[in-house]
Design a protein around this motif. Structure first.
Motif, PDB file in Angstrom:
ATOM      1  N   ARG A   1      18.603  38.595 -29.746  1.00 47.40           N
ATOM      2  CA  ARG A   1      17.761  37.923 -30.731  1.00 47.40           C
ATOM      3  C   ARG A   1      16.865  38.885 -31.512  1.00 47.40           C
ATOM      4  O   ARG A   1      16.489  38.617 -32.648  1.00 47.40           O
ATOM      5  CB  ARG A   1      16.866  36.904 -30.030  1.00 47.40           C
ATOM      6  CG  ARG A   1      17.625  35.811 -29.287  1.00 47.40           C
ATOM      7  CD  ARG A   1      16.626  34.797 -28.744  1.00 47.40           C
ATOM      8  NE  ARG A   1      17.267  33.766 -27.945  1.00 47.40           N
ATOM      9  CZ  ARG A   1      16.642  32.715 -27.452  1.00 47.40           C
ATOM     10  NH1 ARG A   1      15.346  32.564 -27.676  1.00 47.40           N
ATOM     11  NH2 ARG A   1      17.285  31.815 -26.733  1.00 47.40           N
TER      12      ARG A   1
ATOM     13  N   ARG B   1      21.997  33.032 -33.990  1.00 45.03           N
ATOM     14  CA  ARG B   1      22.251  32.495 -32.658  1.00 45.03           C
ATOM     15  C   ARG B   1      22.541  30.991 -32.707  1.00 45.03           C
ATOM     16  O   ARG B   1      23.441  30.499 -32.018  1.00 45.03           O
ATOM     17  CB  ARG B   1      21.054  32.773 -31.739  1.00 45.03           C
ATOM     18  CG  ARG B   1      21.175  32.155 -30.349  1.00 45.03           C
ATOM     19  CD  ARG B   1      19.908  32.400 -29.537  1.00 45.03           C
ATOM     20  NE  ARG B   1      19.915  31.631 -28.308  1.00 45.03           N
ATOM     21  CZ  ARG B   1      20.522  32.015 -27.196  1.00 45.03           C
ATOM     22  NH1 ARG B   1      21.163  33.160 -27.164  1.00 45.03           N
ATOM     23  NH2 ARG B   1      20.492  31.252 -26.118  1.00 45.03           N
TER      24      ARG B   1
ATOM     25  N   ALA C   1      25.225  36.866 -29.245  1.00 43.04           N
ATOM     26  CA  ALA C   1      24.224  35.847 -29.588  1.00 43.04           C
ATOM     27  C   ALA C   1      22.931  36.052 -28.811  1.00 43.04           C
ATOM     28  O   ALA C   1      21.854  35.640 -29.274  1.00 43.04           O
ATOM     29  CB  ALA C   1      24.787  34.455 -29.308  1.00 43.04           C
TER      30      ALA C   1
END
Length: 409
Positions: A185, A70, A182
């Protein structure tokens, strides 16, 4: 494989985020050729983009291994969107060629490395599992599906809407898909700082593994097929007065790759990936050797399908070998070296094919895939012993491992 916990949370966003990648090169070629009238100039600008991506992609992978995906992806997506927009505006403004070269550098350098990031997530989920080969095949199918849809979509937008429409769509899809990926997570692999104070090591590049270097050379040849086919098919359809056929012909080529990927993933192979890589590459070289002699749309479509069928076994076997050659701490970087090698081979092929097509016709451009695959196959056969799996316990990281203290009587 698809029942793996958490797989769908990164598969769907990953597909959306990688879709624009297949639109970038063909979008640049069509726009710059429209504004300059030269396939050579268009190919050179696209080549600058590819070389830039090939040089910066491994650094992006290394940073992702160290800081997390990310942290690298979000700024990269934003920079790429701005860079593509600037390149498009400059091309439409008839900027000098050197200005387009300058704009192409950040465009390529900021290409989001979503494919390697997805492969790295699979490797983390399936560590040591025989499903890793299936995952590599699945990712190849996904990549090739984007190469079926992407060039057709970009060509349709550039020829039916506006010459810049392909790049505008690429930038928009990159921004939306990249940010969505992104945001996932929970499935990103543990990065360098997640291991804690007791696992500090001095890391070195995955390129220090001999097998990765051999695979990178092999993947240059695969890139030469992608680049040579893109430019030469475009020039061929222009020569015969049917530019709209370009997307269809390239789609057949990519469809062959996708179908072969499905077959490779479904088969329980008895031979190892190293053996399959050599055989697949030999078939690819033979198929590419026939492209320059074909002058019929139907025959070229059929042969393009065969070339695509030969790419998938080589591509999938190479990615599968990474899991046995490279430790988990450097896999994202290793995958980006291979992706970067494809981009570098594609960039060189786009440039050379464009010059040959301008000077000698579309058929001459098809000599580039032949030369690229033949050279890569020779290297692969000569150095195949370096693709043997790494001995247990060896890594590409160097440094001091710190033991966790325990209470002793």
């Amino acid at each position: 494989m698809l029942r793996t916990s958490g797989a769908w949370t990164f598969l769907l966003p990953g597909f959306a985020a990688r879709q624009p990648f297949a639109m970038l090169t063909i979008g640049i070629v069509l726009l710059v050729q429209h504004t300059t009238g030269s396939y050579g100039s268009a190919g050179a600008v696209a080549a600058f983009t590819g070389v830039s991506m090939a040089l910066f992609a491994p650094q992006s992978g290394k940073l992702a291994d160290r800081f997390g995906q990310r942290a690298v992806l979000v700024p990269g997506v934003l920079v790429h969107t701005v860079s593509v927009s600037a390149l498009t505006a400059l091309a439409l403004a008839d900027a000098p060629l050197w200005v387009l070269f300058a704009a192409a550098v950040p465009t390529g350098a900021s290409v989001p490395q979503v494919g390697p990031m997805v492969r790295s997530r699979w490797a983390a989920k399936l560590e040591g599992s025989p499903l890793m080969s299936t995952a590599a095949a699945f990712e190849s199918v996904t990549d090739e599906f984007t190469f079926v849809v992407g060039p057709v979509l970009a060509t349709a937008l550039c020829t039916g809407v506006h010459p810049a429409a392909g790049l505008i769509a690429e930038a928009s899809l990159t921004l939306a898909g990249g940010l969505l990926f992104a945001a996932q997570r929970g499935t990103q692999p543990a990065h360098g700082y997640a291991a804690g104070a007791h696992a500090r090591v001095e890391r070195v590049s995955a390129l220090s593994v001999p097998g990765v270097r051999v695979l990178a050379v092999a993947f240059l040849g695969i890139g030469s097929v992608f680049g040579g086919m893109q430019v030469s098919l475009t020039a061929f359809t222009e020569e015969i007065g049917q530019p709209g056929m370009n997307g269809l012909l390239y789609g057949l080529f990519a469809a062959g790759n996708m179908l072969a990927g499905l077959a490779v993933g479904a088969i329980a192979w008895k031979s190892g990936p190293r053996h399959r890589l050599v055989l697949g590459y030999a078939g690819l070289t033979v198929a590419a050797s026939l492209l320059w002699s074909v002058h019929s749309v139907a025959l070229l479509g059929a042969l393009g399908l065969v070339v695509g069928l030969c790419i998938a076994p080589a591509l999938i076997s190479g990615y599968t070998l990474v899991e046995s050659l490279v430790p988990a701490s450097a896999r994202t970087e290793a995958f980006t070296w291979l992706t970067g090698a494809v981009a570098l081979g594609q960039a060189a092929a786009v440039t050379v094919s464009g010059r040959l097509a301008d000077g000698y016709g579309a058929s001459a451009g098809f000599l580039v895939p032949l030369a690229g695959t033949a050279l890569a196959l020779t290297t692969l056969v000569a150095l195949r012993s370096r693709l043997a799996p790494r001995p247990a316990g060896r890594t590409v990281a160097r440094g001091v491992g710190h033991r966790v203290p325990v209470t002793v009587d």
